[in-house]
Scaffold this motif. Structure first.
Motif, PDB file in Angstrom:
ATOM      1  N   ARG A 148      -4.028  -5.132 -12.573  1.00 23.84           N
ATOM      2  CA  ARG A 148      -3.730  -5.667 -11.239  1.00 23.84           C
ATOM      3  C   ARG A 148      -4.005  -7.172 -11.201  1.00 23.84           C
ATOM      4  O   ARG A 148      -3.193  -7.948 -10.718  1.00 23.84           O
ATOM      5  CB  ARG A 148      -4.589  -4.987 -10.171  1.00 23.84           C
ATOM      6  CG  ARG A 148      -4.441  -5.634  -8.784  1.00 23.84           C
ATOM      7  CD  ARG A 148      -5.455  -5.141  -7.782  1.00 23.84           C
ATOM      8  NE  ARG A 148      -6.778  -5.714  -7.974  1.00 23.84           N
ATOM      9  CZ  ARG A 148      -7.151  -6.933  -7.579  1.00 23.84           C
ATOM     10  NH1 ARG A 148      -6.305  -7.725  -6.974  1.00 23.84           N
ATOM     11  NH2 ARG A 148      -8.379  -7.368  -7.791  1.00 23.84           N
ATOM     12  N   GLY A 178       0.241   5.172  -7.697  1.00 28.20           N
ATOM     13  CA  GLY A 178      -0.560   4.099  -8.291  1.00 28.20           C
ATOM     14  C   GLY A 178      -1.652   3.652  -7.347  1.00 28.20           C
ATOM     15  O   GLY A 178      -1.879   4.256  -6.297  1.00 28.20           O
ATOM     16  N   GLU A 179      -2.321   2.567  -7.725  1.00 31.76           N
ATOM     17  CA  GLU A 179      -3.435   2.052  -6.905  1.00 31.76           C
ATOM     18  C   GLU A 179      -3.105   0.699  -6.290  1.00 31.76           C
ATOM     19  O   GLU A 179      -3.530   0.388  -5.192  1.00 31.76           O
ATOM     20  CB  GLU A 179      -4.679   1.868  -7.787  1.00 31.76           C
ATOM     21  CG  GLU A 179      -5.287   3.150  -8.313  1.00 31.76           C
ATOM     22  CD  GLU A 179      -5.953   3.953  -7.212  1.00 31.76           C
ATOM     23  OE1 GLU A 179      -6.488   3.355  -6.258  1.00 31.76           O
ATOM     24  OE2 GLU A 179      -5.917   5.200  -7.313  1.00 31.76           O
ATOM     25  N   HIS A 180      -2.382  -0.126  -7.053  1.00 27.45           N
ATOM     26  CA  HIS A 180      -2.143  -1.503  -6.628  1.00 27.45           C
ATOM     27  C   HIS A 180      -0.657  -1.813  -6.710  1.00 27.45           C
ATOM     28  O   HIS A 180       0.032  -1.292  -7.592  1.00 27.45           O
ATOM     29  CB  HIS A 180      -2.876  -2.495  -7.538  1.00 27.45           C
ATOM     30  CG  HIS A 180      -4.254  -2.041  -7.906  1.00 27.45           C
ATOM     31  ND1 HIS A 180      -5.286  -2.067  -7.015  1.00 27.45           N
ATOM     32  CD2 HIS A 180      -4.741  -1.529  -9.070  1.00 27.45           C
ATOM     33  CE1 HIS A 180      -6.376  -1.596  -7.612  1.00 27.45           C
ATOM     34  NE2 HIS A 180      -6.066  -1.261  -8.853  1.00 27.45           N
ATOM     35  N   CYS A 181      -0.209  -2.691  -5.821  1.00 28.16           N
ATOM     36  CA  CYS A 181       1.214  -3.055  -5.831  1.00 28.16           C
ATOM     37  C   CYS A 181       1.350  -4.514  -5.445  1.00 28.16           C
ATOM     38  O   CYS A 181       0.600  -5.005  -4.601  1.00 28.16           O
ATOM     39  CB  CYS A 181       1.956  -2.168  -4.837  1.00 28.16           C
ATOM     40  SG  CYS A 181       3.664  -2.668  -4.562  1.00 28.16           S
ATOM     41  N   THR A 207       0.486  -0.709 -10.370  1.00 27.38           N
ATOM     42  CA  THR A 207      -0.437  -0.391 -11.466  1.00 27.38           C
ATOM     43  C   THR A 207      -1.546   0.521 -10.950  1.00 27.38           C
ATOM     44  O   THR A 207      -1.746   0.646  -9.733  1.00 27.38           O
ATOM     45  CB  THR A 207      -1.097  -1.680 -12.020  1.00 27.38           C
ATOM     46  OG1 THR A 207      -1.646  -2.408 -10.915  1.00 27.38           O
ATOM     47  CG2 THR A 207      -0.124  -2.551 -12.755  1.00 27.38           C
ATOM     48  N   ARG A 208      -2.251   1.130 -11.886  1.00 33.62           N
ATOM     49  CA  ARG A 208      -3.457   1.886 -11.506  1.00 33.62           C
ATOM     50  C   ARG A 208      -4.708   1.113 -11.908  1.00 33.62           C
ATOM     51  O   ARG A 208      -5.733   1.223 -11.269  1.00 33.62           O
ATOM     52  CB  ARG A 208      -3.464   3.240 -12.218  1.00 33.62           C
ATOM     53  CG  ARG A 208      -2.656   4.301 -11.515  1.00 33.62           C
ATOM     54  CD  ARG A 208      -2.825   5.657 -12.176  1.00 33.62           C
ATOM     55  NE  ARG A 208      -2.158   6.687 -11.389  1.00 33.62           N
ATOM     56  CZ  ARG A 208      -1.945   7.920 -11.796  1.00 33.62           C
ATOM     57  NH1 ARG A 208      -2.332   8.296 -13.012  1.00 33.62           N
ATOM     58  NH2 ARG A 208      -1.344   8.796 -11.017  1.00 33.62           N
ATOM     59  N   ASP A 209      -4.575   0.364 -12.983  1.00 33.23           N
ATOM     60  CA  ASP A 209      -5.735  -0.252 -13.609  1.00 33.23           C
ATOM     61  C   ASP A 209      -6.090  -1.587 -12.928  1.00 33.23           C
ATOM     62  O   ASP A 209      -5.221  -2.420 -12.670  1.00 33.23           O
ATOM     63  CB  ASP A 209      -5.381  -0.496 -15.082  1.00 33.23           C
ATOM     64  CG  ASP A 209      -6.490  -1.155 -15.840  1.00 33.23           C
ATOM     65  OD1 ASP A 209      -7.478  -0.469 -16.125  1.00 33.23           O
ATOM     66  OD2 ASP A 209      -6.382  -2.378 -16.121  1.00 33.23           O
ATOM     67  N   GLU A 210      -7.371  -1.778 -12.657  1.00 30.38           N
ATOM     68  CA  GLU A 210      -7.842  -2.972 -11.947  1.00 30.38           C
ATOM     69  C   GLU A 210      -7.612  -4.261 -12.762  1.00 30.38           C
ATOM     70  O   GLU A 210      -7.178  -5.281 -12.228  1.00 30.38           O
ATOM     71  CB  GLU A 210      -9.330  -2.782 -11.618  1.00 30.38           C
ATOM     72  CG  GLU A 210     -10.059  -3.986 -11.070  1.00 30.38           C
ATOM     73  CD  GLU A 210      -9.515  -4.471  -9.726  1.00 30.38           C
ATOM     74  OE1 GLU A 210      -8.760  -3.724  -9.074  1.00 30.38           O
ATOM     75  OE2 GLU A 210      -9.821  -5.630  -9.358  1.00 30.38           O
ATOM     76  N   ALA A 230       0.848  -1.212   0.000  1.00 33.17           N
ATOM     77  CA  ALA A 230       0.000   0.000   0.000  1.00 33.17           C
ATOM     78  C   ALA A 230       0.880   1.258   0.000  1.00 33.17           C
ATOM     79  O   ALA A 230       0.599   2.236  -0.713  1.00 33.17           O
ATOM     80  CB  ALA A 230      -0.920  -0.007   1.219  1.00 33.17           C
ATOM     81  N   ALA A 250       2.486   1.748  -3.473  1.00 33.70           N
ATOM     82  CA  ALA A 250       1.500   2.224  -4.461  1.00 33.70           C
ATOM     83  C   ALA A 250       1.279   3.715  -4.271  1.00 33.70           C
ATOM     84  O   ALA A 250       1.226   4.484  -5.241  1.00 33.70           O
ATOM     85  CB  ALA A 250       0.193   1.452  -4.312  1.00 33.70           C
ATOM     86  N   SER A 251       1.204   4.145  -3.025  1.00 29.81           N
ATOM     87  CA  SER A 251       0.919   5.572  -2.817  1.00 29.81           C
ATOM     88  C   SER A 251       2.141   6.434  -3.145  1.00 29.81           C
ATOM     89  O   SER A 251       1.992   7.506  -3.741  1.00 29.81           O
ATOM     90  CB  SER A 251       0.358   5.795  -1.401  1.00 29.81           C
ATOM     91  OG  SER A 251       1.310   6.352  -0.564  1.00 29.81           O
TER      92      SER A 251
END
Ligand SMILES: Cc1ncc(COP(=O)(O)O)c(C=O)c1O
Length: 390
Positions: free
Chosen positions: A229, A77-80, A223-226, A69, A72-73
């Motif tokens: 991810r 991004g959103e996911h790591c 990544t940002r995209d679900e 987390a 990602a921040s």
């Protein structure tokens, strides 16, 4: 549990409960291979891809989820997902996104083990691999074929230091529905906010600045995209890329000082690089913040910092034997791979053997500027220059 378990059973089943009402800055380190389920229904209901529950140590613990987390921040991004090394993180991207018949474009200055991996994918897994000029910019569009799935970038190349035009590459790639992955290790997520430039996947070798101790091997894919991810996590799960909790803790422990360290490396490296530029022994200084470096204008436009890694090309009058003697004569700089730690390092590279195209003259030597006083590092290089004359 029986009322009076045997000694052996009691050694295993003890009454540990996590402490409540205890507050401290460091977070607890959670080690686990087995994660326990309340009952069979909970076991059957498990979903290893969810981050609000735990299924098996390999897929995540509170310790690994915390680092993921935070990374990602940092990266925007959103996911790591963590991997056991930077190279494993690269492999995770390749295996997630490429299959037999697909085409991948890789910069000619890519981190060499990534090239090894790609050549293996080409030789044994039916993936088409093509290397491109890292300064190609918009021209990448002309290389994209209907089966091109992925374009790797590295900003800058970590030996020859060319800075790619990421917005131009991303625009050309996205126009043809191709994904762009970036090895952003050099800028550590501090000197470059890559997602804002259009990159789809950011890879980091946490082995460098995030660890900062020259003691941990770890990587991450952000990544940002679900949908992306899910593909990355599937590859992570299938490859079994777990990381040890103690190593994760070491990185968590280093994160609060990462920006200060990065800036100190950056300031010292620029001081040493500027000085090197004035020395007759040096033909060119390949530091993205200096005008000699291919792609310097792009660095000025896109980056906010530089860190401690750069290379020089010696004056072409010096042979490899002479520059090897120079490296051997350094005292503070140690000889060894990697970077991002407190100790300065130096490595000579046979760059022409690593590249499809290399026309520059002079022996290439790479410096990782650590956290020593740059005046001492300059004095060390100065005394080692005398070995060039032997
Ligand atoms: C640019 C770059 N990417 C990736 C890696 C791989 O990192 P690791 O050593 O953790 O596998 C390295 C390591 O030197 C690197 O320099």
């Amino acid at each position: 549990m029986p009322e009076r378990p045997s000694f052996q059973t009691a050694l295993i089943h003890h009454d540990y409960v996590a402490p409540e009402g205890f507050a401290a800055f460091p977070q607890a380190i959670h080690h686990a291979s087995t994660v326990l389920f309340e009952n069979v229904a909970a076991l059957r209901d498990r979903n290893w891809q969810r981050k609000d529950s735990y299924t098996y140590g390999l897929h995540g613990t509170p310790t690994t989820f915390t680092l993921e987390a935070r990374l990602a921040s940092i990266e925007g991004g959103e996911h790591c997902r963590l991997a056991p090394s930077g190279l494993a993180a690269i492999a995770m991207v390749d295996f997630a996104l490429l299959k037999s018949g697909d085409d991948v474009l890789i910069p000619d200055n890519v981190y060499n083990p990534s090239r090894e991996l790609a050549d293996w994918l080409a030789a044994d897994f039916g993936v088409s691999v093509r290397y491109y000029d890292p300064l190609i910019g918009t021209g990448i569009g002309e290389l994209i074929q209907p089966n091109t799935r992925l374009i790797w970038t590295e900003a800058p190349g970590s030996v020859s230091m060319e800075v790619p035009d990421l917005p131009a590459i991303c625009a050309a790639a996205h126009a043809k529905n191709v994904l762009v992955a970036l090895d952003n290790t050099w800028a550590a997520g501090i000197g470059l906010q890559a997602f804002d430039l259009g990159v789809d996947i950011v890879m980091q070798a946490l082995t460098k600045y995030q660890s900062g101790g020259s003691d941990v091997l770890m990587g991450a894919v952000i990544t940002r995209d679900e949908a992306l991810r899910r593909r990355i996590e599937l590859a992570h799960m299938r490859l079994g890329f777990g990381v040890g909790a103690d190593d994760v803790y070491l990185v968590l422990r280093s994160l609060p000082t990462m920006k200060l360290r990065f800036e100190a490396h950056d300031a010292a490296a620029r001081e040493v690089a500027q000085w090197l530029k004035t020395q007759p022994e040096i033909g060119a200084v390949l530091h993205p913040a200096l005008p000699d470096c291919p792609g310097h204008e792009i660095w000025k436009r896109d980056f906010s910092g530089a860190g401690g890694l750069f290379s020089v090309l010696f004056n072409p009058r010096y042979t490899e034997a002479q520059t090897d003697r120079f490296v051997d004569s350094l005292k503070l700089f140690k000889i060894g791979f990697s970077w991002g730690g407190a100790h300065s390092l130096c490595v000579p590279y046979r760059i022409e053997k690593m590249r499809s195209h290399w026309s520059q003259q002079g022996q290439l030597v790479r410096f990782n500027i650590g956290l020593e006083d740059p005046k001492d590092l300059i004095a060390d290089i100065e005394q080692a220059f005398s070995a060039l004359q032997k």
